[in-house]
Structures are given as C-alpha cells and as structure tokens.
Motif scaffolding. Structure first.
Motif, PDB file in Angstrom:
ATOM      1  N   ASN A  40       4.538   5.837   4.698  1.00  0.00           N
ATOM      2  CA  ASN A  40       5.561   5.476   5.679  1.00  0.00           C
ATOM      3  C   ASN A  40       6.762   4.854   4.983  1.00  0.00           C
ATOM      4  OD1 ASN A  40       3.958   6.165   8.042  1.00  0.00           O
ATOM      5  ND2 ASN A  40       2.710   4.371   7.500  1.00  0.00           N
ATOM      6  N   VAL A  41       7.943   5.217   5.478  1.00  0.00           N
ATOM      7  CA  VAL A  41       9.189   4.712   4.881  1.00  0.00           C
ATOM      8  C   VAL A  41      10.039   4.084   5.985  1.00  0.00           C
ATOM      9  CG1 VAL A  41      11.265   5.240   3.566  1.00  0.00           C
ATOM     10  CG2 VAL A  41       9.153   6.535   3.142  1.00  0.00           C
ATOM     11  N   SER A  42      10.476   2.850   5.755  1.00  0.00           N
ATOM     12  CA  SER A  42      11.396   2.181   6.669  1.00  0.00           C
ATOM     13  C   SER A  42      12.659   1.828   5.892  1.00  0.00           C
ATOM     14  CB  SER A  42      10.754   0.905   7.240  1.00  0.00           C
ATOM     15  OG  SER A  42      11.679   0.215   8.055  1.00  0.00           O
ATOM     16  N   VAL A  43      13.805   2.391   6.313  1.00  0.00           N
ATOM     17  CA  VAL A  43      15.055   2.123   5.622  1.00  0.00           C
ATOM     18  C   VAL A  43      16.123   1.727   6.644  1.00  0.00           C
ATOM     19  CG1 VAL A  43      15.566   4.613   5.656  1.00  0.00           C
ATOM     20  CG2 VAL A  43      16.880   3.118   4.175  1.00  0.00           C
TER      21      VAL A  43
ATOM     22  N   ILE B  90      14.752   8.573   2.859  1.00  0.00           N
ATOM     23  CA  ILE B  90      13.359   8.791   3.288  1.00  0.00           C
ATOM     24  C   ILE B  90      12.726   9.915   2.472  1.00  0.00           C
ATOM     25  CG2 ILE B  90      11.914   9.604   5.194  1.00  0.00           C
ATOM     26  CD1 ILE B  90      13.835   8.113   7.090  1.00  0.00           C
ATOM     27  N   ALA B  91      13.468  11.009   2.271  1.00  0.00           N
ATOM     28  CA  ALA B  91      12.944  12.132   1.488  1.00  0.00           C
ATOM     29  C   ALA B  91      12.691  11.723   0.043  1.00  0.00           C
ATOM     30  CB  ALA B  91      13.930  13.302   1.547  1.00  0.00           C
ATOM     31  N   ALA B  92      13.605  10.931  -0.542  1.00  0.00           N
ATOM     32  CA  ALA B  92      13.434  10.489  -1.927  1.00  0.00           C
ATOM     33  C   ALA B  92      12.213   9.594  -2.068  1.00  0.00           C
ATOM     34  CB  ALA B  92      14.685   9.761  -2.397  1.00  0.00           C
ATOM     35  N   ALA B  93      12.004   8.696  -1.107  1.00  0.00           N
ATOM     36  CA  ALA B  93      10.858   7.789  -1.174  1.00  0.00           C
ATOM     37  C   ALA B  93       9.549   8.546  -1.000  1.00  0.00           C
ATOM     38  CB  ALA B  93      10.989   6.699  -0.116  1.00  0.00           C
ATOM     39  N   ARG B  94       9.522   9.498  -0.075  1.00  0.00           N
ATOM     40  CA  ARG B  94       8.287  10.250   0.186  1.00  0.00           C
ATOM     41  C   ARG B  94       7.939  11.208  -0.946  1.00  0.00           C
ATOM     42  NH1 ARG B  94       8.888  11.477   6.710  1.00  0.00           N
ATOM     43  NH2 ARG B  94       8.037   9.450   7.393  1.00  0.00           N
ATOM     44  N   ALA B  95       8.896  11.489  -1.808  1.00  0.00           N
ATOM     45  CA  ALA B  95       8.599  12.341  -2.964  1.00  0.00           C
ATOM     46  C   ALA B  95       7.737  11.600  -3.981  1.00  0.00           C
ATOM     47  CB  ALA B  95       9.909  12.796  -3.622  1.00  0.00           C
ATOM     48  N   LEU B  96       7.656  10.274  -3.839  1.00  0.00           N
ATOM     49  CA  LEU B  96       6.821   9.471  -4.727  1.00  0.00           C
ATOM     50  C   LEU B  96       5.366   9.556  -4.269  1.00  0.00           C
ATOM     51  CD1 LEU B  96       7.258   7.492  -7.146  1.00  0.00           C
ATOM     52  CD2 LEU B  96       7.271   5.639  -5.469  1.00  0.00           C
ATOM     53  N   PRO B  97       4.436   9.943  -5.142  1.00  0.00           N
ATOM     54  CA  PRO B  97       3.022  10.055  -4.750  1.00  0.00           C
ATOM     55  C   PRO B  97       2.479   8.750  -4.186  1.00  0.00           C
ATOM     56  CG  PRO B  97       3.389  11.082  -6.887  1.00  0.00           C
ATOM     57  CD  PRO B  97       4.652  10.367  -6.540  1.00  0.00           C
ATOM     58  N   GLY B  98       1.784   8.854  -3.058  1.00  0.00           N
ATOM     59  CA  GLY B  98       1.161   7.690  -2.449  1.00  0.00           C
ATOM     60  C   GLY B  98       1.954   7.063  -1.325  1.00  0.00           C
ATOM     61  N   VAL B  99       3.199   7.467  -1.153  1.00  0.00           N
ATOM     62  CA  VAL B  99       4.023   6.895  -0.082  1.00  0.00           C
ATOM     63  C   VAL B  99       3.694   7.587   1.238  1.00  0.00           C
ATOM     64  CG1 VAL B  99       6.361   6.632   0.817  1.00  0.00           C
ATOM     65  CG2 VAL B  99       5.894   6.201  -1.604  1.00  0.00           C
TER      66      VAL B  99
ATOM     67  N   GLY C  96       0.834  -1.202   0.000  1.00  0.00           N
ATOM     68  CA  GLY C  96       0.000   0.000   0.000  1.00  0.00           C
ATOM     69  C   GLY C  96       0.866   1.248   0.000  1.00  0.00           C
ATOM     70  N   GLY C  97       0.679   2.093   1.021  1.00  0.00           N
ATOM     71  CA  GLY C  97       1.489   3.301   1.137  1.00  0.00           C
ATOM     72  C   GLY C  97       2.733   3.123   1.970  1.00  0.00           C
ATOM     73  N   ASP C  98       2.982   1.906   2.436  1.00  0.00           N
ATOM     74  CA  ASP C  98       4.166   1.628   3.261  1.00  0.00           C
ATOM     75  C   ASP C  98       5.258   0.979   2.404  1.00  0.00           C
ATOM     76  OD1 ASP C  98       2.693   2.526   5.398  1.00  0.00           O
ATOM     77  OD2 ASP C  98       2.097   0.516   6.032  1.00  0.00           O
ATOM     78  N   VAL C  99       6.455   1.550   2.465  1.00  0.00           N
ATOM     79  CA  VAL C  99       7.584   0.983   1.722  1.00  0.00           C
ATOM     80  C   VAL C  99       8.735   0.726   2.696  1.00  0.00           C
ATOM     81  CG1 VAL C  99       6.928   2.143  -0.411  1.00  0.00           C
ATOM     82  CG2 VAL C  99       8.572   3.235   1.113  1.00  0.00           C
ATOM     83  N   ALA C 100       9.503  -0.314   2.403  1.00  0.00           N
ATOM     84  CA  ALA C 100      10.653  -0.647   3.235  1.00  0.00           C
ATOM     85  C   ALA C 100      11.760  -1.186   2.338  1.00  0.00           C
ATOM     86  CB  ALA C 100      10.270  -1.689   4.294  1.00  0.00           C
ATOM     87  N   PHE C 101      12.996  -0.912   2.701  1.00  0.00           N
ATOM     88  CA  PHE C 101      14.137  -1.415   1.924  1.00  0.00           C
ATOM     89  C   PHE C 101      15.404  -1.302   2.762  1.00  0.00           C
ATOM     90  CE2 PHE C 101      13.304   3.017   0.962  1.00  0.00           C
ATOM     91  CZ  PHE C 101      14.531   3.635   1.103  1.00  0.00           C
TER      92      PHE C 101
END
Length: 363
Positions: free
Chosen positions: A73-76, A62-71, A37-42
């Motif tokens: 939460n980011v876990s890195v 985190i900033a690069a991932a959140r720049a993508l529409p729909g993101v 969904g809107g949660d990404v992890a890598f």
C-alpha cells in the motif's frame, strides 16, 4: 527482505519534475517517509502551485513505490508551499505579499495587460493566492478586464481594501478616478500614485502579486524597479522586430536594477483562420523565441492571435476564467507554472531571520 527508507527513496527518485527535470528526492521535496511492513507513506511538497499536475504526479509516485518489491500500500500527499524570495537589496518585503511579479513590455499594444490578467488567473487556478495590481496610471484596463468598479473601501482610514473578483485581489487607479477623466500628471505625481496604490493596499496573504506595468521605461517603471520589492519580471512581446527592439530596452532596465527576468512571453505569435484553419504569422515568426535564446532567458511560451482572447478580456471574463478547460487557458496555465517554477528557483528571502536590534541608554 524488509523495505528500507533508503530503498524507497531510490525508487522515488525515478519521478522527475516535468518543469525542471530534477527528481524530487535530491531536491528534498519528498518528506516524512514512513515504512511499516508493506505499507509506505510520504509527503511531496512543491515550491510552486501546480494543481493541474498533482493527479499525474501522485500516480507516478505510487507506481514508482509499488515497483519496489514488498510494497503493498502506498499513501502519498502532494502539497504546495510558496515562500517569499529575495528582492532588490535594501528593499523590505511588502506586508501580506510573498512575491511580486512585474509583467512588462517596452512597447504598448502587445497584449501585456491581457497576458497579466490571464497569468494571475492561471496562478490562482493552479492553487495560489494571487493579487493583481494595475500599475498603468495613464491607461488602467483592469477594471474593465475584471468587471470591477467603485471606490475602494478603507476599514481603518489608512489602507485600501482590494476589490475581489474571480478569486483575485485587485487594485487599480481606475477605481479612484472617473472613466472619462484623463490622468494629466507629470512623472513624479504618477510615481507617487503608484507607490500609494501598492503600499497602501491591505493585501491578504498573497503568494504572488502580479503587476500590470505600463509600457516603456519611464518614471513609473523606475519607481517599480527601485522602490517596490520585485521578485522578478515577465517580458511580453510580439514576434515583430519593432516590438522586440523595445522589449530589449525593458529587459535592460530590469537588469540594471538587479531584478531577475523570469522569462519572455511571445504574444500574437500566430493567427489561425477560424473558417479555413490556415495559420499565418502576421507579426513574424518566432522573433521572441530567438531573442530569448540570444539573451539566455527562459522562453515561457507563445500565445495565438485570436478573436476570443480579445472578446473575453473586453467582457470582463478573461480566457482562463471564461474557458478554463480550453486550449488557450491551458497555454496560460503552462506559462503560469513556468513562471512560478522560476520564482521558486530564486534565492530565498532571509530578512525575517535577522533579529531586530534596539539601542537605548541602558545598553
């Protein structure tokens, strides 16, 4: 639109390695990508220790991932994995050591030992497991610089246990002889002593073993270059023409035996008066930088001629340990990261992938 792994990787490719300029996606450092969904992890796996850079890198990812529409939460997770790299042909890796870095100069008095111990401490501060070998048989200085002493212990009667100080594993001929004893040894004896020091020490899972080489290009240096598995060499010089002439000889020696030059450190580059702030190039200006450019090798950085570096080394607390947050320690850490990056760019060691072939009467 749902977030795709391809779109996420394209966004993450905007983050660049500050040392190589490459993105982490094309170099396959970005791994284990998960999208729900809107949660990404890598995960991001660096090939060199960079503890001081990780917070900034995490923020950029985190900033690069959140720049993508729909993101949302980011876990890195940014980690480091140092691997063994190729050495001279026909030489086996040292047990317990992944990479050996020789710190050398063609001339004495250029601050090579001080650079070596601070380089080792800086690599350790960046998160690596580091050892320090004092290969200067005739003038060992690491016992003083690391405030270590006493005969090495041996748990099995075969291998020496390294000393431990400031997070480093250390060995030196200085632990085996009295301080006032002169090492009146011919070249073959000194070379054999060096081989025993490095081969008969129980190094414990080191990412890097930093070797403080003696000055010159004699028997001890040739022993290191021909019999010890070296990942690469760091050359230390001052800007002075006389030092540069001898440094060039050291570079030539390593090149002839196929040991990569990881880069050049210009020590005592400038002196800044502690009273008035006036900067003066006592040994000349940027001679090392010009030579590095001429020879096509990396210029790792310049270090100042300051009283504190000498005082810290003499007291057994080198600058990176004595003032870890200071400006000079930051210079050493930057040099250490550049050295580690250069090592990471070397060819990998594939010796462990070859099977052992046993021949007997039954085969």
């Amino acid at each position: 639109m749902p977030i795709t792994e391809q779109a996420l990787l394209a966004a993450l490719a905007s983050v660049r390695d500050p040392h190589t300029g490459q993105d982490f996606v094309s170099t396959r450092a970005v791994r284990n990508v998960q999208v729900e969904g809107g949660d990404v992890a890598f995960d991001v796996e660096l090939g060199y220790p960079a503890k001081s850079l990780i917070p900034q890198l995490r923020s950029e990812f985190i900033a690069a991932a959140r720049a993508l529409p729909g993101v949302d939460n980011v876990s890195v997770n940014v980690t480091t994995r140092v691997i063994a790299h190729a050495v001279q042909r026909g030489i086996q890796l040292l047990p317990g050591v992944k990479n050996i870095i020789a710190v050398a100069s063609g001339k004495g008095g250029v601050g090579k030992s001080t650079t070596a111990v601070n380089l080792a401490l800086a690599l350790s501060a960046e998160g690596a497991r580091v050892g320090l070998l004092d290969a200067d048989i005739y003038g060992p200085s690491m016992p003083t610089m690391t405030r270590t002493s006493g005969k090495p212990e041996s748990l099995d009667g075969k291998l020496m246990e390294p000393k431990h100080a400031m997070g480093l594993q250390i060995n030196s001929i200085g632990f085996l002889v009295d301080d006032a004893q002169a090492m009146i040894w011919r070249g073959p004896m000194a070379s054999q002593a060096l081989e025993q020091l490095i081969m008969q020490t129980r190094w414990d899972d080191l990412d890097y073993l930093v070797v403080d080489m003696p000055p010159g290009t004699g028997d001890i240096q040739l022993t290191m270059a021909q019999k010890v598995p070296l990942t690469g060499a760091v050359i230390v010089t001052t800007p002075q023409d006389i030092a540069l002439i001898d440094a060039r000889k050291g570079i030539t020696m390593f090149q002839k035996v196929s040991v990569p030059i990881l880069g050049l450190v210009e020590n005592m580059a400038v002196h800044v008066c502690s009273n008035c702030g006036h900067a003066e190039h006592i040994f000349g200006a940027e001679g090392g930088k010009r030579m590095a450019a001429e020879l096509g090798m990396d210029y790792l950085g310049a270090l100042p001629l300051t009283l504190s570096i000498r005082e810290h080394a003499d007291s057994g607390q080198p600058t990176v340990a004595a003032e870890p947050e200071g400006d000079i320690a930051a210079l050493y850490r930057d040099i250490a990261r550049k050295v580690a990056v250069k090592v990471a760019q070397q060819s990998k060691d594939f010796s462990a992938k070859f099977p052992t072939i046993t021949i007997s009467k039954k085969t």
